[in-house]
Design a protein around this motif. Structure first.
Motif, short mmCIF file in Angstrom:
data_model
loop_
_atom_site.label_atom_id
_atom_site.label_comp_id
_atom_site.label_asym_id
_atom_site.label_seq_id
_atom_site.Cartn_x
_atom_site.Cartn_y
_atom_site.Cartn_z
N LEU A 115 -2.52 -4.82 3.48
CA LEU A 115 -1.17 -5.05 2.63
C LEU A 115 -1.44 -5.29 1.26
CD1 LEU A 115 1.85 -5.49 3.06
CD2 LEU A 115 1.21 -7.84 3.74
N ALA A 118 -1.78 -2.13 -0.34
CA ALA A 118 -0.77 -1.49 -0.48
C ALA A 118 0.36 -1.65 -1.61
CB ALA A 118 0.04 -1.52 0.83
N ILE A 119 0.11 -2.89 -2.22
CA ILE A 119 1.12 -3.26 -3.26
C ILE A 119 0.34 -3.04 -4.51
CG2 ILE A 119 2.52 -4.82 -1.76
CD1 ILE A 119 0.99 -7.38 -2.78
N SER A 134 3.15 -8.13 9.15
CA SER A 134 3.31 -7.62 7.80
C SER A 134 4.74 -8.24 6.97
CB SER A 134 3.81 -5.97 7.33
OG SER A 134 4.52 -5.75 8.62
N GLN A 212 7.79 -6.23 0.10
CA GLN A 212 7.86 -4.92 0.62
C GLN A 212 8.28 -3.60 -0.06
OE1 GLN A 212 7.05 -4.64 4.10
NE2 GLN A 212 6.30 -6.68 3.68
N ILE A 215 5.69 -1.07 -1.25
CA ILE A 215 4.83 -0.26 -0.38
C ILE A 215 5.43 0.93 -0.39
CG2 ILE A 215 3.77 -0.23 1.89
CD1 ILE A 215 4.14 -3.11 2.27
N ARG A 219 3.95 3.43 7.18
CA ARG A 219 3.13 2.16 7.72
C ARG A 219 3.69 1.64 8.99
NH1 ARG A 219 6.96 2.23 3.53
NH2 ARG A 219 8.62 0.53 3.28
#
Length: 291
Positions: A115, A118-119, A134, A212, A215, A219
Motif C-alpha cells: 500500500l 502504491a501511493i 487496506s 485511497q 492508488i 487492487r
C-alpha cells in the motif's frame, strides 16, 4: 543470481522465474528444511511456502521473488525501516529485475508495504494485499505489539540466530484464538525488533482512507474470516482484528475501488498458505494483467 541494492546499501538476492507480466513476490524462494521446517509446520506454515507460490504463478507471470522479511531480519534497519524506505526498496527490486511496470502481492506487514508503494509510484499494474486491511488498518495496535516485543528483546540475552517477527503470521494455524501469547519467549535481537517499532511509529499519522485516491492500479484485498488475534497482557493486551476490518468495511473498500475476498473459516496463518492463496491470486492477476 540478480541482486538489488536497498536503501541502506545492503544487497538482496532476487530469483526470476517465468515469462509474462512482471509480479513482485516478497517471499523466500528457498524451502526450509530440517529443524526449521519442523518448526514452521508446528506453526501451520508450509516450509516451501515461497517456492509453492512461485511455481503456482510462474507459468503465467514473470515472478520476481525476494525474501525481504528474511533480509531485514538478517540485516536489521532499526532506524531506517520507514514506509518511504520500504517503498524505495521495492522499487529498487523492480529496477534490478528490469520491470518498468509490475504487479505486487504482499501478506501481513508486507501487504501494508504494498500500500505504501502504491501511493508513491505510478509503476504498479496491480496490487494485492492479504492479511491486512487496506482501509482501517490496525496501525495503533501493531505499534503496541511491536513496542512490547522491543522491550522484551531489549531485556534479554541476545540470540545470534535470526527469527521471524512474532506477528499474527506465526500463530498456530489450528488454535489461534486459544493460543497463549504471554507464554511466547521473544528470540529476536533489539535491532531486529526496533526496526518494526520504527515502521509502525512512522505509520501512526497515516490516513489510509485519505490515501485511497492516490492508488491508480487495480487492487484486491483479502483476509481469512477468522483472522483475529488477542495478545496477552505481556503484549499490551491488544487484539489485532484483521477479518473484522475487512468484513465490516467491505462496502467502503469496494466503493474505493478494491475487489474483496473473504476466505471462510481461515485464520491469519491459514489464509497465507499456497493452497488457499493461489486460487485467489492467480485468476485475479490473470484477469487484470493479461490482455
Amino acid at each position: 543470481m540478480t541482486e538489488a541494492e536497498l536503501h541502506d546499501g545492503s544487497p538482496i538476492e532476487l530469483e526470476i522465474h517465468g515469462t509474462g507480466p512482471a509480479l513482485l513476490l516478497p517471499v523466500d524462494p528457498r524451502p526450509a528444511d530440517g529443524a526449521k521446517a519442523d518448526e514452521l509446520r508446528r506453526w501451520g506454515v508450509d516450509p516451501a511456502l515461497g517456492r509453492s507460490l512461485i511455481e503456482g504463478l510462474s507459468d503465467t507471470f514473470r515472478v520476481v521473488a525476494f525474501d525481504y522479511e528474511g533480509h531485514v531480519m538478517e540485516t536489521p534497519k532499526p532506524d531506517t525501516l520507514t514506509p518511504g524506505n520500504v517503498a524505495a526498496d521495492l522499487l529498487a527490486v523492480a529496477d534490478a529485475a528490469g520491470a518498468d511496470r509490475f504487479a505486487y502481492y504482499g501478506y501481513s506487514w508486507l501487504a501494508l508495504s504494498g500500500l505504501q508503494l502504491a501511493i508513491r509510484t505510478d509503476r504498479l499494474s496491480a496490487l494485492v494485499m492479504g492479511g491486512f486491511p487496506s482501509i482501517g488498518g490496525p496501525y495503533a495496535e501493531m505499534l503496541q505489539v511491536t513496542m512490547a516485543t522491543h522491550q522484551m528483546a531489549a531485556h534479554r540475552t541476545p540470540d545470534p540466530a535470526p527469527s521471524t517477527p512474532p506477528y499474527p503470521e506465526q500463530s498456530p494455524g489450528d488454535s489461534v484464538e486459544d493460543y497463549d501469547w504471554s507464554a511466547v519467549e521473544v528470540s529476536m535481537t533489539e535491532p531486529q525488533t526496533r526496526q518494526f517499532v520504527t515502521l509502525y511509529e512512522a505509520l501512526q499519522d497515516f490516513d489510509d482512507r485519505a490515501a485511497q485516491p492516490r492508488i491508480a492500479c487495480p487492487r484486491l484485498c483479502f483476509a481469512g474470516s477468522a483472522d483475529e488475534i488477542p495478545y496477552g497482557e505481556s503484549w499490551g493486551g491488544v487484539t489485532v482484528r484483521i477479518a473484522a476490518a475487512v468484513m465490516s468495511g467491505r462496502t467502503e473498500l469496494e466503493a474505493a475501488g478494491w475487489d474483496v475476498r473473504v476466505l471462510d473459516g481461515l485464520d491469519h496463518t491459514q489464509a497465507m498458505q499456497p493452497a488457499n492463496v493461489l486460487p485467489v491470486l492467480k485468476p485475479w492477476f490473470a484477469s487484470r494483467l493479461n490482455p
